[in-house]
Design a protein around this motif. Structure first.
Motif, short mmCIF file in Angstrom:
data_model
loop_
_atom_site.label_atom_id
_atom_site.label_comp_id
_atom_site.label_asym_id
_atom_site.label_seq_id
_atom_site.Cartn_x
_atom_site.Cartn_y
_atom_site.Cartn_z
N VAL A 147 6.78 4.02 -2.93
CA VAL A 147 6.71 4.46 -1.53
C VAL A 147 8.09 4.56 -0.91
O VAL A 147 8.24 5.11 0.19
N VAL A 200 4.33 -4.85 2.86
CA VAL A 200 3.99 -3.51 2.38
C VAL A 200 3.57 -3.57 0.92
O VAL A 200 2.52 -3.04 0.53
N LEU A 236 -0.20 -2.58 -0.66
CA LEU A 236 -0.47 -1.47 -1.57
C LEU A 236 -1.36 -1.92 -2.73
O LEU A 236 -2.31 -1.23 -3.12
N PHE A 281 0.07 7.04 -1.87
CA PHE A 281 0.40 6.51 -0.54
C PHE A 281 1.43 7.41 0.13
O PHE A 281 2.42 7.80 -0.50
N ASP A 311 3.59 8.03 4.03
CA ASP A 311 3.99 7.45 5.30
C ASP A 311 3.45 8.29 6.46
O ASP A 311 3.72 9.49 6.54
N ASP A 345 0.39 2.43 9.12
CA ASP A 345 1.56 2.72 8.31
C ASP A 345 1.35 3.86 7.30
O ASP A 345 2.22 4.69 7.11
N TRP A 346 0.18 3.85 6.64
CA TRP A 346 0.01 4.69 5.46
C TRP A 346 -1.26 5.52 5.50
O TRP A 346 -2.32 5.03 5.91
N VAL A 396 -3.62 7.09 2.69
CA VAL A 396 -3.88 6.86 1.27
C VAL A 396 -4.91 7.88 0.81
O VAL A 396 -5.84 8.21 1.55
N SER A 453 -0.02 -2.36 7.08
CA SER A 453 0.62 -3.48 6.37
C SER A 453 1.31 -4.40 7.36
O SER A 453 2.13 -3.96 8.15
N GLU A 499 0.46 16.43 0.26
CA GLU A 499 0.58 15.31 -0.66
C GLU A 499 0.72 15.79 -2.11
O GLU A 499 1.38 15.14 -2.91
#
Length: 439
Positions: A65, A120, A124, A142, A144, A171-172, A174, A192, A315
């Protein structure tokens, strides 16, 4: 294996269990505090109790990440930094993973930075365990959330909608492919949190805030399934507190990987790198004519929903860029990011190149000597991914990722006189980290 002062021989990053807490009483307490959220807060059975963590897997995911959007030209790459920073941080004590004596040397702001970063990393791993057990997906990636909002990925980058009245985002983002359908990507969220040491009351308070953040982002108008985590990484046993998957799997949001559409997105991005939109044309994740409403002055923009197809395109390309970065192959960087990035990569990759043998096939990448002189860090990709990345065949990459296991791999015996690979971690998207000791 317990880690002692100095470099263990042969070098072995520890593996041990973390103490997970995710039960009905915790979920009920968090729900009472999360007054600003419409999400249903439930426990995550797969994260309650002891569950195993390999430090090499933790640091490998942190590196994944951390991979930047373009090659760096000096020193270790960002995806190698976690291994250097936390080489001696952990111990295996009685089978439990612990933050060791080195954890005591971090204090004040340095300790905060470490707690955030490890928060973090463990989140994950927790998200992988959650998604594999509850949603049966693989090929987990993952991304951002703030990167999606910044417009740095191009005008057709994913556009995250922040629900009116919410002040923070998770934060993420996924994604994962349902087992048996590798071309589909379903989307989830992850928040996270990390701390050195805290009470159960504080965990509840922080997780409640995280749940509210998870409810602040939508895709195609839908609130996504989300996981809120809080990791305790002060000296002693590692703890992970977690809540908040939805109570059922109905209504998962996703889209299909499509080569023609993703390649068009790639061409647009290369053009935008040459002629980036002006600041006046960008409003937090939007490009084109400036829209009415609040902009970058710290207030919320008008809500703009994230489109699932745009997110899949984004992605797919960003994942290909990661593979290119880790491969130490400027040709792959040029295919995914253009000639300018490839020229930068040629300057950056002056370290020795290597091809190593794993049970999942050959992997190619670069080598870096680890402190102590007895071990070498290998970072690279499974060789089978090189051709589809070079050809921007995103569908083929997705198919390959659907068969890559997420458990720590083991090595085949190397030929006599070769490097002796000792530990390896292979993530679902084909990235490889290994510790190699000399014979």
């Amino acid at each position: 294996m317990s880690q002692t002062a100095g470099l263990p021989l042969p070098f072995q990053l520890p593996t041990g269990t973390v103490r997970g807490t995710s039960d009905a009483p915790l979920a009920a307490d968090v729900a009472l505090r999360a007054t600003g959220s419409s999400k249903v807060v439930t426990a995550v059975p797969a994260l309650h109790g002891a569950w195993p963590v390999g430090v090499i897997d933790l640091l490998h995911l942190l590196g994944q990440v951390s991979t930047p959007a373009a090659p760096l030209t000096s020193g270790p790459h960002s995806f190698q930094w976690p291994m250097l920073k936390y080489l001696y941080f952990f111990e295996d004590i009685g089978g439990e993973l612990c933050a060791g004596a080195e954890a005591d040397w971090y204090s004040h702001h340095g300790r905060t930075a470490v707690s955030d970063e490890l928060g973090v990393g463990f989140s994950l791993l927790a998200a992988q365990r959650w998604l594999e057990s509850q949603y049966q997906v693989n090929g987990i990636r993952f991304f951002d959330v703030e990167g999606c909002l910044s417009s740095r990925y191009g005008t057709r980058a994913p556009q995250v909608s922040q629900i009116p009245g919410s002040k923070k985002r998770p934060d993420w983002i996924v994604s994962g492919a349902p087992v048996g359908n590798p071309l589909r990507r379903n989307f989830f969220l992850l928040e996270s949190k990390g701390t050195k040491l805290s009470s159960r009351t504080k965990h509840v308070e922080i997780l409640a805030s995280a749940v509210e953040q998870l409810a602040s982002v939508t895709v195609n108008g839908a609130i996504l399934p989300g996981l809120a985590t809080r990791t305790v990484s002060g000296r002693g046993h590692i703890q992970v507190w977690a809540v908040d998957p939805p109570s059922h799997q109905d209504g998962l949001v996703g889209a299909e990987v499509d080569n023609e559409r993703a390649r068009k997105y790639h061409e647009e991005r290369l053009l935008e790198k040459q002629e980036p939109p002006s600041a006046t044309e960008i409003v937090l994740g939007q490009a084109g004519p400036a829209r009415a409403g609040r902009g970058r002055e710290g207030k919320e923009p008008p809500p703009v929903d994230l489109d699932a197809e745009d997110l899949v395109d984004h992605e797919a390309l960003l994942d290909a860029e990661r593979l290119a970065q880790w491969s130490a192959d400027p040709d792959l960087v040029e295919a995914t990011q253009g000639k300018e990035a490839a020229n930068k990569a040629k300057i950056a990759w002056r370290k020795p190149k290597a091809t190593i043998n794993t049970r999942l096939g050959l992997a190619t990448g670069s080598l870096m000597e680890l402190p102590g002189g007895s071990a070498t860090l290998f970072t690279g990709i499974l060789q089978r991914f090189q051709a589809p990345v070079r050809e921007l065949d995103f569908e083929a990459v997705a198919w390959l990722q659907s068969v890559v296991g997420q458990d720590e791999d083991t090595w085949q015996a190397p030929p006599a006189g070769s490097l002796d690979p000792h530990q390896v971690s292979i993530t679902a998207n084909g990235l490889v980290t290994a510790i190699i000791t000399r014979r």
